[in-house]
Design a protein around this motif. Structure first.
Motif, PDB file in Angstrom:
ATOM      1  N   THR A 132     -12.561  31.448  -7.791  1.00 23.98           N
ATOM      2  CA  THR A 132     -13.316  30.200  -7.957  1.00 23.98           C
ATOM      3  C   THR A 132     -13.137  29.690  -9.376  1.00 23.98           C
ATOM      4  OG1 THR A 132     -14.968  30.843  -6.319  1.00 23.98           O
ATOM      5  CG2 THR A 132     -15.605  29.151  -7.901  1.00 23.98           C
ATOM      6  N   PHE A 133     -12.807  28.401  -9.501  1.00 22.08           N
ATOM      7  CA  PHE A 133     -12.643  27.752 -10.798  1.00 22.08           C
ATOM      8  C   PHE A 133     -13.851  26.855 -11.053  1.00 22.08           C
ATOM      9  CE2 PHE A 133      -8.453  28.934  -9.497  1.00 22.08           C
ATOM     10  CZ  PHE A 133      -7.747  29.197 -10.659  1.00 22.08           C
ATOM     11  N   CYS A 134     -14.473  27.011 -12.235  1.00 19.62           N
ATOM     12  CA  CYS A 134     -15.619  26.177 -12.597  1.00 19.62           C
ATOM     13  C   CYS A 134     -15.494  25.773 -14.058  1.00 19.62           C
ATOM     14  CB  CYS A 134     -16.943  26.905 -12.344  1.00 19.62           C
ATOM     15  SG  CYS A 134     -17.183  28.388 -13.346  1.00 19.62           S
ATOM     16  N   GLY A 135     -16.279  24.774 -14.457  1.00 20.80           N
ATOM     17  CA  GLY A 135     -16.247  24.299 -15.837  1.00 20.80           C
ATOM     18  C   GLY A 135     -16.832  22.914 -15.950  1.00 20.80           C
ATOM     19  N   VAL A 136     -16.830  22.392 -17.161  1.00 20.25           N
ATOM     20  CA  VAL A 136     -17.395  21.063 -17.400  1.00 20.25           C
ATOM     21  C   VAL A 136     -16.373  20.007 -17.012  1.00 20.25           C
ATOM     22  CG1 VAL A 136     -18.885  21.917 -19.232  1.00 20.25           C
ATOM     23  CG2 VAL A 136     -16.630  21.034 -19.803  1.00 20.25           C
ATOM     24  N   ASN A 137     -16.765  18.750 -17.118  1.00 18.79           N
ATOM     25  CA  ASN A 137     -15.903  17.637 -16.705  1.00 18.79           C
ATOM     26  C   ASN A 137     -14.715  17.474 -17.649  1.00 18.79           C
ATOM     27  OD1 ASN A 137     -18.972  16.937 -16.258  1.00 18.79           O
ATOM     28  ND2 ASN A 137     -17.876  15.966 -14.588  1.00 18.79           N
ATOM     29  N   GLY A 138     -13.570  17.196 -17.054  1.00 20.79           N
ATOM     30  CA  GLY A 138     -12.419  16.763 -17.832  1.00 20.79           C
ATOM     31  C   GLY A 138     -11.666  17.821 -18.596  1.00 20.79           C
ATOM     32  N   VAL A 139     -11.869  19.102 -18.294  1.00 19.48           N
ATOM     33  CA  VAL A 139     -11.175  20.154 -19.031  1.00 19.48           C
ATOM     34  C   VAL A 139      -9.861  20.562 -18.380  1.00 19.48           C
ATOM     35  CG1 VAL A 139     -13.285  21.058 -20.040  1.00 19.48           C
ATOM     36  CG2 VAL A 139     -12.491  21.957 -17.852  1.00 19.48           C
ATOM     37  N   GLY A 140      -9.608  20.101 -17.152  1.00 22.05           N
ATOM     38  CA  GLY A 140      -8.353  20.423 -16.486  1.00 22.05           C
ATOM     39  C   GLY A 140      -8.458  21.524 -15.458  1.00 22.05           C
ATOM     40  N   LYS A 141      -9.545  21.554 -14.693  1.00 18.99           N
ATOM     41  CA  LYS A 141      -9.723  22.607 -13.678  1.00 18.99           C
ATOM     42  C   LYS A 141      -8.676  22.472 -12.567  1.00 18.99           C
ATOM     43  CE  LYS A 141     -13.931  21.548 -12.830  1.00 18.99           C
ATOM     44  NZ  LYS A 141     -13.975  20.527 -13.890  1.00 18.99           N
ATOM     45  N   SER A 142      -8.536  21.278 -12.018  1.00 14.85           N
ATOM     46  CA  SER A 142      -7.597  21.083 -10.908  1.00 14.85           C
ATOM     47  C   SER A 142      -6.157  21.305 -11.352  1.00 14.85           C
ATOM     48  CB  SER A 142      -7.756  19.676 -10.324  1.00 14.85           C
ATOM     49  OG  SER A 142      -9.073  19.472  -9.846  1.00 14.85           O
ATOM     50  N   THR A 143      -5.825  20.846 -12.552  1.00 17.04           N
ATOM     51  CA  THR A 143      -4.461  21.019 -13.051  1.00 17.04           C
ATOM     52  C   THR A 143      -4.133  22.486 -13.250  1.00 17.04           C
ATOM     53  OG1 THR A 143      -4.586  18.870 -14.152  1.00 17.04           O
ATOM     54  CG2 THR A 143      -2.876  20.398 -14.902  1.00 17.04           C
ATOM     55  N   ASN A 144      -5.042  23.240 -13.847  1.00 21.42           N
ATOM     56  CA  ASN A 144      -4.776  24.658 -14.082  1.00 21.42           C
ATOM     57  C   ASN A 144      -4.905  25.472 -12.796  1.00 21.42           C
ATOM     58  OD1 ASN A 144      -4.500  25.454 -17.199  1.00 21.42           O
ATOM     59  ND2 ASN A 144      -5.805  23.638 -17.007  1.00 21.42           N
ATOM     60  N   LEU A 145      -5.675  24.984 -11.847  1.00 22.56           N
ATOM     61  CA  LEU A 145      -5.670  25.612 -10.522  1.00 22.56           C
ATOM     62  C   LEU A 145      -4.280  25.476  -9.902  1.00 22.56           C
ATOM     63  CD1 LEU A 145      -8.334  25.447  -7.778  1.00 22.56           C
ATOM     64  CD2 LEU A 145      -6.045  24.674  -7.218  1.00 22.56           C
ATOM     65  N   GLY A 164     -12.115  26.180 -19.794  1.00 20.85           N
ATOM     66  CA  GLY A 164     -12.617  25.502 -20.987  1.00 20.85           C
ATOM     67  C   GLY A 164     -11.486  25.079 -21.894  1.00 20.85           C
ATOM     68  N   GLU A 165     -11.772  24.094 -22.733  1.00 22.05           N
ATOM     69  CA  GLU A 165     -10.773  23.580 -23.663  1.00 22.05           C
ATOM     70  C   GLU A 165     -10.691  24.452 -24.900  1.00 22.05           C
ATOM     71  OE1 GLU A 165     -10.573  18.770 -23.039  1.00 22.05           O
ATOM     72  OE2 GLU A 165     -12.122  19.586 -24.329  1.00 22.05           O
ATOM     73  N   ALA A 166      -9.478  24.615 -25.388  1.00 22.04           N
ATOM     74  CA  ALA A 166      -9.289  25.344 -26.644  1.00 22.04           C
ATOM     75  C   ALA A 166      -9.654  24.489 -27.854  1.00 22.04           C
ATOM     76  CB  ALA A 166      -7.838  25.801 -26.759  1.00 22.04           C
ATOM     77  N   LEU A 167      -9.956  23.208 -27.631  1.00 27.85           N
ATOM     78  CA  LEU A 167     -10.274  22.304 -28.730  1.00 27.85           C
ATOM     79  C   LEU A 167     -11.713  22.429 -29.200  1.00 27.85           C
ATOM     80  CD1 LEU A 167      -8.574  19.113 -27.229  1.00 27.85           C
ATOM     81  CD2 LEU A 167      -7.628  20.583 -28.997  1.00 27.85           C
ATOM     82  N   VAL A 168     -12.597  22.949 -28.358  1.00 26.88           N
ATOM     83  CA  VAL A 168     -14.023  22.956 -28.689  1.00 26.88           C
ATOM     84  C   VAL A 168     -14.336  24.072 -29.676  1.00 26.88           C
ATOM     85  CG1 VAL A 168     -14.696  21.946 -26.499  1.00 26.88           C
ATOM     86  CG2 VAL A 168     -14.555  24.425 -26.703  1.00 26.88           C
TER      87      VAL A 168
END
Length: 605
Positions: A392-405, A519-523
């Protein structure tokens, strides 16, 4: 009430232990203290380490590699305020009685029962009397304030004439330096007609009432002997070192660089500029990095908190500059300090090495997996059990869940696994269409390479229950013979309680094998808030005794951060779970494993 008190070495040998007969300690708080605090350096600066229903406070004796830990119920944390004092007194008594014996051999009998009973009784009685005594607010007197002490010191300096003398000497030095840089090369000043008149009037005893400013300035210059530029520079060079030394006591000969090194600790990128022990000991010039501070330590000197304070402060700022969350950077520094205070080394190079090794070991321990995460092996195990492996992939909006899935799906397809993607993002418009596009492109890529494994999309549209869609997808995958099910969930902010409750429901009902936080590595600081609240929401909204949490982390956009890799430290520190994948680009193949050594090296440069 203290339920458990134990003295043990950092090698794992228990020297002495006390258990309250009427209380049974639930869980293994001491083992978790060793694992999470002493080894992983998590929560080292907190007053008490919380483990289930227990709270653990501890003290270390680093020169003997001993740890003193006291365990009590977490509900009594605000009431047992004397535990810290008790630990300090017991540590001093134990070291005083068994110091030499414990250093020589830890495998012997240490009878500490009487001392423990006496000290515990005395501390508890003192705490009880203090609690019963009426509390009075005592206003601090002016004599106790810093302002009074500073004023008193200033007055003493004025009375002794020291300050006045010092100011006068500094003014003379500044005047000498200014004269040395003067560009006036004239050897004499010509006398004007007005000046001649003024001079003759003066000789006659009369006062001149006229004259311009320039004439008066020229007259003053003529009265004082004028020196050439070369003569002024020669006079400046003639000033002795003793005349320019304004300190009370002279510094020891040969140690001038000891104080210059502190001025070099400015550049954050040189904070850990020490390649190895040999280079530090054989260099002809003093080190210009943060560890140059230790050049002032003589052989055999025990390291104290005061010695480490400036170094750790620079390191904390350095880590924050590398995108490590502020709270995490402070906790890491506290853990490093706790492990070094009391240790001593015979040479400067030895001290510098142990400081660097401690920092590197702390960061490596944080990033190293605490449990095995071998997805391909776990898939084979699930296949033997005749069920699909669920991620299961979860996270906040706009971090790229679908792309990394989709990247994870491509990696699984390359390893000959049949994959089913469950479209459980029923809120975001275009989410299902995005997955449909990924499935089409992945199958086309498989066909071009001649691979037999394929990917299928399981969808039921928008506005449906995500937990129900995931359950139906798992059942479909089991019947259709798919090896892996990848569950795509909707992006949600950590403060959105309805969506967090829905995510907890999906995890609790379907029980996936792996829950990955994307999660983003930018945060920086935001990573701590996101992961903490995601973990807390999964636990709070679960009805199970052992609720599920985040099992691993996927860091996206890792190729955009250069050497600011601190988000990996922050996220791993919060959860204690490993970074499973890092996204490094825009194509399906841009999914890598985290290189711990490379990340640590980036943090230390």
């Amino acid at each position: 009430m203290i339920d458990l008190f134990v003295v043990f070495s950092k090698n794992g040998v228990v020297l002495w232990c006390f258990r309250e007969p009427s209380v049974k300690v639930i869980g293994t708080p001491v083992n978790e203290l060793v694992q999470k605090v002493l080894i992983e350096q998590r929560g080292a600066d907190e007053d008490a380490f919380l483990s289930g229903l227990n709270a653990v406070e501890y003290r270390t004796q680093n020169d003997m590699d001993l740890v003193f830990a006291a365990v009590y119920q977490k509900s009594l944390q605000g009431q047992l305020t004397y535990v810290g004092t008790l630990l300090d007194k017991l540590r001093l008594n134990f070291v005083k009685k068994f110091g030499n014996a414990a250093k020589e051999n830890v495998f012997q009998n240490f009878d500490f029962s009487n001392e423990f009973k006496i000290v515990r009784q005395a501390v508890e009685n003192a705490s009880r009397l203090q609690a019963q005594a009426p509390k009075k607010k005592v206003m601090k007197s002016f004599e106790d304030t810093k302002k009074f002490k500073k004023s008193q010191q200033h007055n003493e300096e004025l009375q002794s004439g020291k300050l006045k003398k010092l100011q006068q000497e500094r003014a003379e030095a500044r005047a000498a330096a200014q004269d040395a840089e003067d560009d006036d090369d004239s050897d004499q000043v010509e006398e004007t007609e007005a000046e001649k008149v003024a001079r003759k009037l003066k000789e006659l005893g009369l006062k001149s009432k006229g004259g311009s400013k320039s004439s008066r300035r020229a007259a003053a210059a003529r009265e004082s002997p004028t020196k050439t530029k070369r003569e002024k520079k020669a006079d400046a060079r003639a000033l002795s070192k003793a005349e320019l030394d304004f300190s009370d006591s002279k510094a020891p000969q040969g140690n001038d660089d000891e104080f210059d090194d502190l001025g070099d600790m400015v550049d954050g990128r040189e904070i850990l500029d020490l390649d190895n022990e040999t280079a530090a000991s054989t260099a002809a010039t003093p080190s210009k990095g943060i560890f140059s501070f230790f050049s002032s330590l003589s052989g055999g000197t025990a390291i104290t908190e005061a010695m480490l304070a400036p170094v750790l402060d620079k390191m904390r700022l350095h880590l924050i500059g590398k995108n490590v969350a502020t709270d995490i950077a402070e906790k890491i520094c506290a853990g490093v300090a706790e492990g070094l205070v009391g240790t001593s080394k015979g040479t400067f190079s030895g001290v510098a090495s142990i400081v660097r090794d401690s920092i590197e070991a702390t960061l490596t321990n944080i990033l190293s997996p605490k449990r095995r995460v071998d997805i391909l092996r776990d898939i084979l195990q699930a296949k033997k059990e005749h069920r699909p492996y669920v991620i299961t992939f979860c996270g906040v909006n706009g971090v790229g869940k679908s792309t990394n899935l989709a990247k994870t799906c491509y990696w699984l397809l390359q390893n000959e696994n049949s994959v089913l993607i469950a479209a459980c993002d029923t809120f975001r418009a275009g989410a299902v269409e995005q997955l449909r596009t990924h499935v089409r492109k992945l199958n086309a890529a498989q066909k071009q390479t001649g691979k037999q494994s394929t990917v299928t999309l399981f969808e039921k549209g928008y506005g449906k229950d995500a937990a129900g869609i995931a359950g139906d997808a798992i059942a479909f995958a089991k019947d259709a013979g798919h090896n892996v099910v990848l569950v795509d969930t909707a992006g949600r902010m950590q403060d959105n309680e309805p969506l967090m409750r829905a995510l907890s429901k999906l995890v609790n009902i379907n029980k996936p094998d792996l829950v990955l936080f994307v999660g983003e590595a930018l945060v920086g600081n935001e990573a701590v808030d996101q992961l903490s609240k995601f973990n807390k929401a999964l636990a709070d909204h679960s009805n199970e005794d052992n609720p599920r949490g985040i099992d691993g982390i996927v860091l996206t956009k890792f190729d955009t951060i250069d050497d600011k890799v601190g988000a990996a430290i922050s996220m791993t520190y919060i959860t204690g779970q490993p970074v499973v994948f890092v996204g490094t680009g825009q194509t399906y193949g841009d999914l890598k494993k985290l290189n711990v050594k490379s990340v640590v090296a980036s943090l230390l440069t």
